[in-house]
Design an enzyme around this catalytic site. Structure first.
Site, PDB file in Angstrom:
ATOM      1  N   HIS A   1      -7.038 -16.553  15.268  1.00 20.32           N
ATOM      2  CA  HIS A   1      -7.925 -16.285  14.311  1.00 20.32           C
ATOM      3  C   HIS A   1      -8.542 -15.486  15.308  1.00 20.32           C
ATOM      4  O   HIS A   1     -10.728 -16.072  15.962  1.00 20.32           O
ATOM      5  CB  HIS A   1      -8.384 -18.066  15.033  1.00 20.32           C
ATOM      6  CG  HIS A   1      -8.622 -18.820  15.411  1.00 20.32           C
ATOM      7  ND1 HIS A   1      -8.808 -18.794  17.358  1.00 20.32           N
ATOM      8  CD2 HIS A   1      -7.549 -19.517  15.917  1.00 20.32           C
ATOM      9  CE1 HIS A   1      -8.137 -19.512  17.886  1.00 20.32           C
ATOM     10  NE2 HIS A   1      -7.254 -20.223  17.463  1.00 20.32           N
TER      11      HIS A   1
ATOM     12  N   LYS B   1       0.422 -18.290  25.707  1.00 16.74           N
ATOM     13  CA  LYS B   1      -0.487 -18.652  25.175  1.00 16.74           C
ATOM     14  C   LYS B   1      -1.865 -19.082  26.473  1.00 16.74           C
ATOM     15  O   LYS B   1      -1.555 -20.078  26.742  1.00 16.74           O
ATOM     16  CB  LYS B   1      -0.221 -19.980  23.476  1.00 16.74           C
ATOM     17  CG  LYS B   1      -1.671 -20.932  23.479  1.00 16.74           C
ATOM     18  CD  LYS B   1      -2.537 -19.578  22.760  1.00 16.74           C
ATOM     19  CE  LYS B   1      -4.031 -19.968  21.951  1.00 16.74           C
ATOM     20  NZ  LYS B   1      -3.162 -21.368  20.985  1.00 16.74           N
TER      21      LYS B   1
ATOM     22  N   ASP C   1      -2.517 -22.440  11.993  1.00 15.95           N
ATOM     23  CA  ASP C   1      -3.528 -23.392  12.945  1.00 15.95           C
ATOM     24  C   ASP C   1      -2.544 -25.043  12.915  1.00 15.95           C
ATOM     25  O   ASP C   1      -3.517 -25.318  12.270  1.00 15.95           O
ATOM     26  CB  ASP C   1      -4.738 -22.691  13.022  1.00 15.95           C
ATOM     27  CG  ASP C   1      -5.167 -23.318  14.224  1.00 15.95           C
ATOM     28  OD1 ASP C   1      -4.967 -23.845  15.353  1.00 15.95           O
ATOM     29  OD2 ASP C   1      -6.398 -22.910  14.474  1.00 15.95           O
TER      30      ASP C   1
ATOM     31  N   HIS D   1       1.055 -25.332  15.034  1.00 11.86           N
ATOM     32  CA  HIS D   1       1.066 -26.556  16.975  1.00 11.86           C
ATOM     33  C   HIS D   1       1.788 -27.320  16.315  1.00 11.86           C
ATOM     34  O   HIS D   1       2.189 -27.775  15.477  1.00 11.86           O
ATOM     35  CB  HIS D   1      -0.631 -27.086  16.777  1.00 11.86           C
ATOM     36  CG  HIS D   1      -1.913 -26.683  17.212  1.00 11.86           C
ATOM     37  ND1 HIS D   1      -2.158 -26.823  18.593  1.00 11.86           N
ATOM     38  CD2 HIS D   1      -2.215 -25.200  16.581  1.00 11.86           C
ATOM     39  CE1 HIS D   1      -3.296 -25.700  18.437  1.00 11.86           C
ATOM     40  NE2 HIS D   1      -3.417 -25.307  17.220  1.00 11.86           N
TER      41      HIS D   1
ATOM     42  N   HIS E   1      -5.501 -20.315  26.312  1.00 11.49           N
ATOM     43  CA  HIS E   1      -5.830 -20.942  25.430  1.00 11.49           C
ATOM     44  C   HIS E   1      -7.430 -21.012  26.324  1.00 11.49           C
ATOM     45  O   HIS E   1      -7.354 -21.733  27.577  1.00 11.49           O
ATOM     46  CB  HIS E   1      -6.239 -22.003  24.866  1.00 11.49           C
ATOM     47  CG  HIS E   1      -6.619 -22.926  23.713  1.00 11.49           C
ATOM     48  ND1 HIS E   1      -7.986 -23.659  24.152  1.00 11.49           N
ATOM     49  CD2 HIS E   1      -6.356 -23.000  22.487  1.00 11.49           C
ATOM     50  CE1 HIS E   1      -7.818 -24.324  22.954  1.00 11.49           C
ATOM     51  NE2 HIS E   1      -7.088 -23.939  21.920  1.00 11.49           N
TER      52      HIS E   1
ATOM     53  N   HIS F   1      -6.620 -17.180  23.151  1.00 10.38           N
ATOM     54  CA  HIS F   1      -7.945 -18.086  22.447  1.00 10.38           C
ATOM     55  C   HIS F   1      -8.812 -18.179  23.028  1.00 10.38           C
ATOM     56  O   HIS F   1      -8.851 -18.836  24.047  1.00 10.38           O
ATOM     57  CB  HIS F   1      -7.465 -19.291  22.200  1.00 10.38           C
ATOM     58  CG  HIS F   1      -8.910 -20.455  21.211  1.00 10.38           C
ATOM     59  ND1 HIS F   1      -8.350 -21.320  19.983  1.00 10.38           N
ATOM     60  CD2 HIS F   1      -9.391 -20.367  21.601  1.00 10.38           C
ATOM     61  CE1 HIS F   1      -9.223 -21.512  20.430  1.00 10.38           C
ATOM     62  NE2 HIS F   1      -9.731 -21.353  21.225  1.00 10.38           N
TER      63      HIS F   1
ATOM     64  N   HIS G   1     -10.859 -30.662  18.872  1.00 13.49           N
ATOM     65  CA  HIS G   1     -10.996 -30.148  20.365  1.00 13.49           C
ATOM     66  C   HIS G   1     -11.411 -31.077  21.115  1.00 13.49           C
ATOM     67  O   HIS G   1     -12.284 -31.243  22.220  1.00 13.49           O
ATOM     68  CB  HIS G   1     -11.741 -29.205  20.616  1.00 13.49           C
ATOM     69  CG  HIS G   1     -10.630 -27.368  19.754  1.00 13.49           C
ATOM     70  ND1 HIS G   1     -10.183 -26.656  21.095  1.00 13.49           N
ATOM     71  CD2 HIS G   1     -11.005 -26.762  18.598  1.00 13.49           C
ATOM     72  CE1 HIS G   1      -9.057 -25.983  20.218  1.00 13.49           C
ATOM     73  NE2 HIS G   1      -9.921 -26.028  18.847  1.00 13.49           N
TER      74      HIS G   1
ATOM     75  N   HIS H   1       1.089 -18.913  14.003  1.00 13.38           N
ATOM     76  CA  HIS H   1       0.439 -19.760  14.567  1.00 13.38           C
ATOM     77  C   HIS H   1       0.271 -22.041  14.556  1.00 13.38           C
ATOM     78  O   HIS H   1      -0.136 -22.152  13.976  1.00 13.38           O
ATOM     79  CB  HIS H   1      -1.050 -19.335  14.585  1.00 13.38           C
ATOM     80  CG  HIS H   1      -2.118 -20.245  14.968  1.00 13.38           C
ATOM     81  ND1 HIS H   1      -3.559 -19.155  15.886  1.00 13.38           N
ATOM     82  CD2 HIS H   1      -2.245 -21.135  15.767  1.00 13.38           C
ATOM     83  CE1 HIS H   1      -4.330 -20.118  16.633  1.00 13.38           C
ATOM     84  NE2 HIS H   1      -3.742 -21.837  17.359  1.00 13.38           N
TER      85      HIS H   1
END
Length: 573
Positions: free
Chosen positions: A278, A223, A366, A142, A225, A252, A326, A140
């Site tokens: 998560h 993915k 993450d 980024h 999200h 996610h 976010h 995971h």
């Protein structure tokens, strides 16, 4: 026959069957279950006056082409989710693991394992007082900064799986590399980074064509999200393409429950294999009961390291993390409510318990988007220790050791992420034929700071002293790139994983890639039962008012530890 004491033997050749090793400053102890070197008294060892000499432990005539090893790790303690806790010599040739057993010269030594012949082509690592693990995989990530690779290698992580294009807002929140052009640029960029990569495309599209073009451009999976809309329709469309093209899907889920509740998302999966990120929910996902996903046999659950183990400060730091990652505004009440809905002390505590029970199968970071890339291996071992102190021995552990518990947590950062992504036949464990991504640890620093990190059988990263010194050890000692991180050797010792569609369409030639390029496979037949040492399917209930979690009817909770092992003793900051 001459005999020596067990202590003297350990001093010379390291521990053997029945000996125990303490891991760092934790309360975790592993016990060697098996010694694969056949007999005592004929050990292979490098050094002045030792046995790895021509005509002794080194065979005189065998060439590398005919099978002589390139590298042997002698008398090392192996901790591996598949092999267990064993003592062995480990042989490497042409960047692959040849096997575990007894290495040496069969002309002078009895019981040399087939294929583990040492000779003029063989170099050596003295593993007598070291622990060997498979290179870790962070599932995971980024891709916010290329310097993440340095942090990952410094904690024994040799494979990154995720997405992004750098420090843009989309990548700060979502692990996807969106569209063919971005995929091509990232595939070109990672050519110079000494670590394995898999890149996820954006799965948020109910249209099929935008998904297919990403796979053909080199995405190794998808993915989905919530920031781009994790609706049941989007999930179904993405899974349909994944089924056809044999790639993994990570999701996610919808924190706000706008397009449905956790039961609706589970229904959208329709029994198909999917990786839930998560799975506790602090990192995002259906509030407050996302944890129900860990009880589904088609769902491969992971969680991320900022909440592992749940300590006294875990909850306090999460709010600001969520606001930054976010793109939320603390002046907007709905944004604040969104962040607060994800931070639930009860479910965060239950997350550690579920890991200890083998119900959550993987740990990722993450990275820079709530988690810490350089702490994935570390947090796994810290959580194992915290849970031993809080919950006592596991039923599966033998008296006097923590082998099963340690192996359960090792599996979460090695073989299970590899199986989930469709690369478990190449990496993830110390098995014959697999890519020689290996990590050597001193027991006192296990899980914290590796001694050597091998990529494809060559040292890529190491704790190295002053290059102008008379020895490798004078200060300043810090992590530095080694020869596998330079020149074209880098491209022969690191892998870029892509979809079979991209591989068959010649993505390496189209983009001028020089690294090893390999296709993923077998992702659509993987279920929870395949998660090594982490396949428990509990019934989960989450109280909607108190957020208390019951596992098979029993409240899953522990007191957060006030202090954690492998922590400030090992770091200045």
């Amino acid at each position: 026959m001459t005999q020596i004491s067990r202590q003297q033997y350990a001093d010379l050749y390291g521990p053997t069957i029945g000996d125990k090793i303490r891991l760092g400053d934790s309360d975790l102890y592993v016990e060697i279950e098996k010694d694969l070197r056949a007999t005592y008294g004929d050990e292979l060892q490098y050094g002045g006056g030792k046995t790895l000499r021509d005509g002794m432990g080194s065979e005189n005539f065998l060439t590398q082409e005919a099978g002589c090893l390139d590298l042997v790790i002698t008398n090392v303690t192996v901790i591996d989710a598949i092999q267990g806790v064993v003592k062995a010599d480990v042989g490497i040739r042409n960047g692959r693991i040849v096997g575990l057993g007894k290495a040496g010269n069969p002309s002078t030594k009895d019981g040399v394992t087939r294929g583990l012949v040492t000779g003029a082509s063989t170099d050596a690592i003295s593993g007598e007082h070291l622990i060997l693990t498979a290179g870790g995989m962070d599932t995971h990530v980024h891709y916010i900064a290329p310097q993440q690779v340095e942090a990952a290698l410094s904690n024994g992580i040799t494979t990154l799986w995720g997405g992004g294009i750098g420090p843009v807002d989309g990548t700060n929140g979502v692990t996807t590399t969106n569209g063919p052009w971005n995929l091509e640029m990232m595939l070109r960029s990672i050519e110079g980074l000494p670590i394995n990569f898999g890149i996820q495309g954006k799965g948020n599209s109910t249209g099929i064509a935008p998904l297919i073009e990403q796979l053909e451009a080199g995405a190794a999976g998808f993915k989905v999200h919530e920031d781009y809309g994790a609706t049941p329709a989007t999930i179904r469309a993405c899974l349909s393409v994944a089924d056809e093209y044999d790639v993994s899907v990570a999701v996610h889920t919808d924190t706000l429950n706008e397009s449905g509740y956790v039961e609706d998302t589970i229904a959208a999966f329709d029994g198909r294999s999917v990786h839930t990120y998560h799975s506790e929910g602090a990192g995002g996902g259906h509030a407050p009961d996302l944890l129900k996903v860990v009880g589904q046999n088609n769902i491969l659950p992971s969680s991320t390291n900022p909440t592992l183990p749940c300590g006294k400060n875990s909850v306090a730091e999460l709010f600001d993390m969520i606001m930054v990652c976010h793109n939320l505004n603390p002046k907007i009440p709905s944004d604040v409510a969104f962040a607060e809905s994800r931070v639930r002390a009860e479910t965060i505590v239950a997350e550690s318990v579920l890991h200890d029970m083998g119900a959550i199968s993987m740990i990722g970071s993450d990275s820079q988007a709530m988690g810490r890339l350089g702490e994935t291996f570390l947090r796994a071992i810290q959580t194992a220790d915290a849970m031993k102190k809080a919950r006592g021995p596991l039923p599966e552990d033998a008296p006097g050791n923590d082998n099963f518990r340690v192996l359960r947590y090792i599996a979460k950062v090695t073989i299970n992420p590899a199986l989930t992504a469709g690369v478990g036949d190449v990496i993830g464990s110390i098995e014959s034929g697999k890519f020689a991504d290996l990590v050597l640890w001193e027991p006192a620093f296990f899980g914290v700071k590796p001694k050597l990190v091998l990529k494809g059988g060559l040292v890529a990263w190491a704790n190295m002293g002053d290059p102008n010194a008379s020895l490798p050890t004078p200060q300043p000692m810090y992590y530095r790139p080694m020869f596998a991180a330079y020149g074209s050797a880098l491209q022969k010792t690191s892998i870029t994983f892509v979809s079979r569609a991209a591989y068959d369409k010649g993505v390496a030639d189209r983009f001028g890639l020089q690294r090893l390029v390999m296709p993923v496979s077998g992702t659509r037949v993987i279920g929870k039962a395949h998660m090594v040492r982490n396949s428990y399917l509990p019934n989960i209930e989450v109280d909607p008012q108190t957020f208390a979690v019951k596992v098979d009817g029993v409240h899953a909770t522990v007191k957060p530890p006030q202090s954690i092992s492998l922590n400030q003793l090992y770091f200045f900051s």
